[in-house]
Scaffold this active site. Structure first.
Site, mmCIF file in Angstrom:
data_model
loop_
_atom_site.group_PDB
_atom_site.id
_atom_site.type_symbol
_atom_site.label_atom_id
_atom_site.label_comp_id
_atom_site.label_asym_id
_atom_site.label_seq_id
_atom_site.Cartn_x
_atom_site.Cartn_y
_atom_site.Cartn_z
ATOM 1 N N CYS A 1 14.312 -57.639 -34.848
ATOM 2 C CA CYS A 1 15.537 -57.330 -35.405
ATOM 3 C C CYS A 1 15.534 -57.181 -36.812
ATOM 4 O O CYS A 1 15.237 -55.771 -37.064
ATOM 5 C CB CYS A 1 16.337 -58.788 -35.194
ATOM 6 S SG CYS A 1 18.208 -58.587 -35.374
ATOM 7 N N HIS B 1 15.920 -60.435 -29.882
ATOM 8 C CA HIS B 1 15.000 -61.690 -29.898
ATOM 9 C C HIS B 1 14.301 -61.977 -28.784
ATOM 10 O O HIS B 1 14.755 -62.893 -28.198
ATOM 11 C CB HIS B 1 15.754 -62.768 -30.691
ATOM 12 C CG HIS B 1 16.410 -62.225 -31.971
ATOM 13 N ND1 HIS B 1 15.557 -62.856 -33.179
ATOM 14 C CD2 HIS B 1 17.158 -61.557 -32.445
ATOM 15 C CE1 HIS B 1 16.233 -62.484 -34.094
ATOM 16 N NE2 HIS B 1 17.319 -61.744 -33.587
ATOM 17 N N GLU C 1 12.163 -64.331 -28.440
ATOM 18 C CA GLU C 1 11.776 -65.789 -28.705
ATOM 19 C C GLU C 1 12.935 -66.562 -28.112
ATOM 20 O O GLU C 1 12.554 -67.971 -27.847
ATOM 21 C CB GLU C 1 11.390 -66.164 -30.214
ATOM 22 C CG GLU C 1 12.583 -66.070 -30.821
ATOM 23 C CD GLU C 1 13.116 -64.752 -31.445
ATOM 24 O OE1 GLU C 1 13.739 -64.732 -32.592
ATOM 25 O OE2 GLU C 1 12.634 -63.495 -31.159
#
Length: 157
Positions: free
Chosen positions: A34, A127, A129
């Site tokens: 990002c 993202h 994660e």
């Protein structure tokens, strides 16, 4: 991830921009998600003219390309290099408008480039994660394990 303008200013304040550029030039893998994608880009559209960045990846990105915070969303992206599509969480995300000749497109959402690689550099507009899918992180770990160019890396082996 985070807010690219603030991260860029802090990088400059603490000299991290120079340190990261030097290590990337020496082959150290780097993964930007990002805001990290924005910082890695050679060119940023809709950024502040004086916005600090690393300029280590031959891409042009558009900041906040999918809208504001309230426009955040989850989607499956096409990622042929990973086999099946990837789950992705987009939060005020950028997308890539142009890639240079050495950049490999790894993922797209609709007609927009949202993940790419250039040598040991990896950038994602989303993202990874925030999902259970670890394939993107595994790729970065493989790049890190393969890196043999830094004295700290050699001492830890």
């Amino acid at each position: 991830g985070g807010e690219s303008t603030t991260i860029g200013k802090l990088m400059v304040l603490y000299g991290l921009d120079t340190a990261i550029r030097e290590r990337v030039a020496a082959g150290m893998p780097c993964f930007g998600t990002c805001a990290g994608m924005i910082l890695m880009a050679n060119e940023v559209v809709d950024g502040l003219p004086e916005q600090p960045r690393l300029s280590v990846m031959d891409i042009r990105v558009r900041r906040n390309a999918f809208g504001r915070q309230r426009d955040s969303f989850e989607a499956r992206i096409e990622a042929p290099a990973y086999g099946e599509p990837l789950e992705a969480v987009f939060i005020r995300a950028p997308y890539v408008e142009r890639v240079g000749p050495r950049v490999e497109v790894l993922g797209t959402y609709e007609d927009k480039i949202v993940m790419c690689a250039q040598g040991s550099l990896l950038a994602a507009a989303f993202h990874p994660e925030l999902t259970r899918d670890r394939r993107v992180h595994r790729r970065f770990i493989e790049l890190a394990r393969a890196w043999k160019g830094h004295a700290l890396h050699e001492r830890r082996r």
